[in-house]
Motif scaffolding. Structure first.
Motif, PDB file in Angstrom:
ATOM      1  N   ASP A  30     -10.987  -0.557 -10.867  1.00 36.61           N
ATOM      2  CA  ASP A  30      -9.777  -1.235 -10.729  1.00 36.61           C
ATOM      3  C   ASP A  30     -10.060  -2.537 -10.249  1.00 36.61           C
ATOM      4  O   ASP A  30      -8.848  -3.338 -10.393  1.00 36.61           O
ATOM      5  CB  ASP A  30      -9.111  -0.390  -9.404  1.00 36.61           C
ATOM      6  N   VAL A  31     -11.093  -3.114  -9.872  1.00 37.85           N
ATOM      7  CA  VAL A  31     -11.368  -4.422  -9.701  1.00 37.85           C
ATOM      8  C   VAL A  31     -11.380  -5.402 -10.768  1.00 37.85           C
ATOM      9  O   VAL A  31     -10.996  -6.309 -10.683  1.00 37.85           O
ATOM     10  CB  VAL A  31     -12.520  -4.602  -8.621  1.00 37.85           C
ATOM     11  N   ILE A  32     -12.109  -4.983 -11.862  1.00 36.25           N
ATOM     12  CA  ILE A  32     -12.257  -6.024 -12.894  1.00 36.25           C
ATOM     13  C   ILE A  32     -11.209  -5.545 -13.978  1.00 36.25           C
ATOM     14  O   ILE A  32     -10.594  -4.628 -14.356  1.00 36.25           O
ATOM     15  CB  ILE A  32     -13.496  -5.689 -13.594  1.00 36.25           C
ATOM     16  N   SER A  33     -10.139  -6.657 -14.018  1.00 41.06           N
ATOM     17  CA  SER A  33      -9.152  -6.322 -15.196  1.00 41.06           C
ATOM     18  C   SER A  33      -9.451  -6.443 -16.504  1.00 41.06           C
ATOM     19  O   SER A  33      -8.589  -6.020 -17.403  1.00 41.06           O
ATOM     20  CB  SER A  33      -7.889  -7.327 -14.531  1.00 41.06           C
ATOM     21  N   ASP A  34     -10.198  -7.530 -16.865  1.00 45.13           N
ATOM     22  CA  ASP A  34     -10.668  -7.833 -18.241  1.00 45.13           C
ATOM     23  C   ASP A  34     -12.016  -7.729 -18.611  1.00 45.13           C
ATOM     24  O   ASP A  34     -12.798  -8.274 -17.764  1.00 45.13           O
ATOM     25  CB  ASP A  34      -9.988  -9.240 -18.456  1.00 45.13           C
ATOM     26  N   ILE A  35     -12.427  -7.058 -19.738  1.00 41.01           N
ATOM     27  CA  ILE A  35     -13.693  -6.943 -20.140  1.00 41.01           C
ATOM     28  C   ILE A  35     -13.674  -7.482 -21.692  1.00 41.01           C
ATOM     29  O   ILE A  35     -12.990  -6.860 -22.289  1.00 41.01           O
ATOM     30  CB  ILE A  35     -14.493  -5.750 -19.828  1.00 41.01           C
ATOM     31  N   TYR A  36     -14.519  -8.381 -21.743  1.00 41.58           N
ATOM     32  CA  TYR A  36     -14.792  -8.693 -23.367  1.00 41.58           C
ATOM     33  C   TYR A  36     -15.987  -8.663 -23.707  1.00 41.58           C
ATOM     34  O   TYR A  36     -17.247  -8.808 -22.877  1.00 41.58           O
ATOM     35  CB  TYR A  36     -14.445 -10.239 -23.275  1.00 41.58           C
ATOM     36  N   CYS A  37     -16.317  -8.106 -25.190  1.00 41.53           N
ATOM     37  CA  CYS A  37     -17.684  -7.913 -25.622  1.00 41.53           C
ATOM     38  C   CYS A  37     -17.889  -8.969 -26.650  1.00 41.53           C
ATOM     39  O   CYS A  37     -16.830  -9.429 -27.554  1.00 41.53           O
ATOM     40  CB  CYS A  37     -17.796  -6.668 -26.194  1.00 41.53           C
ATOM     41  N   TYR A  38     -19.179  -9.777 -26.693  1.00 42.92           N
ATOM     42  CA  TYR A  38     -19.211 -10.801 -27.695  1.00 42.92           C
ATOM     43  C   TYR A  38     -20.477 -10.286 -28.475  1.00 42.92           C
ATOM     44  O   TYR A  38     -21.466  -9.856 -28.221  1.00 42.92           O
ATOM     45  CB  TYR A  38     -19.852 -12.270 -26.909  1.00 42.92           C
ATOM     46  N   GLY A  39     -20.195 -10.503 -29.864  1.00 39.90           N
ATOM     47  CA  GLY A  39     -21.463 -10.240 -30.793  1.00 39.90           C
ATOM     48  C   GLY A  39     -21.529 -11.467 -31.448  1.00 39.90           C
ATOM     49  O   GLY A  39     -20.716 -12.478 -31.892  1.00 39.90           O
TER      50      GLY A  39
END
Length: 55
Positions: A30-39
């Motif tokens: 709940d603390v982290i709102s956005d996660i992005y993956c990079y290729g």
């Protein structure tokens, strides 16, 4: 030589691997709102970066 299409496919495969192996799952809370993956895929002086928001 690597075409830009091949570089894009390789970068997308990297994102798929992140999802398949669930590398980002430990950050799902709940603390982290956005996660992005990079290729990132590169060959000589050419580079392609693909981004996908997974949360």
């Amino acid at each position: 030589a690597q075409s830009s299409k091949n570089l894009k496919e390789t970068a997308l495969q990297a994102i798929k691997q992140i999802e398949d192996k669930r590398y980002a799952e430990e950050f799902f809370d709940d603390v982290i709102s956005d996660i992005y993956c990079y290729g990132i895929s590169f060959y000589q002086k050419n580079c392609i970066i693909e981004v996908k928001k997974i949360k």
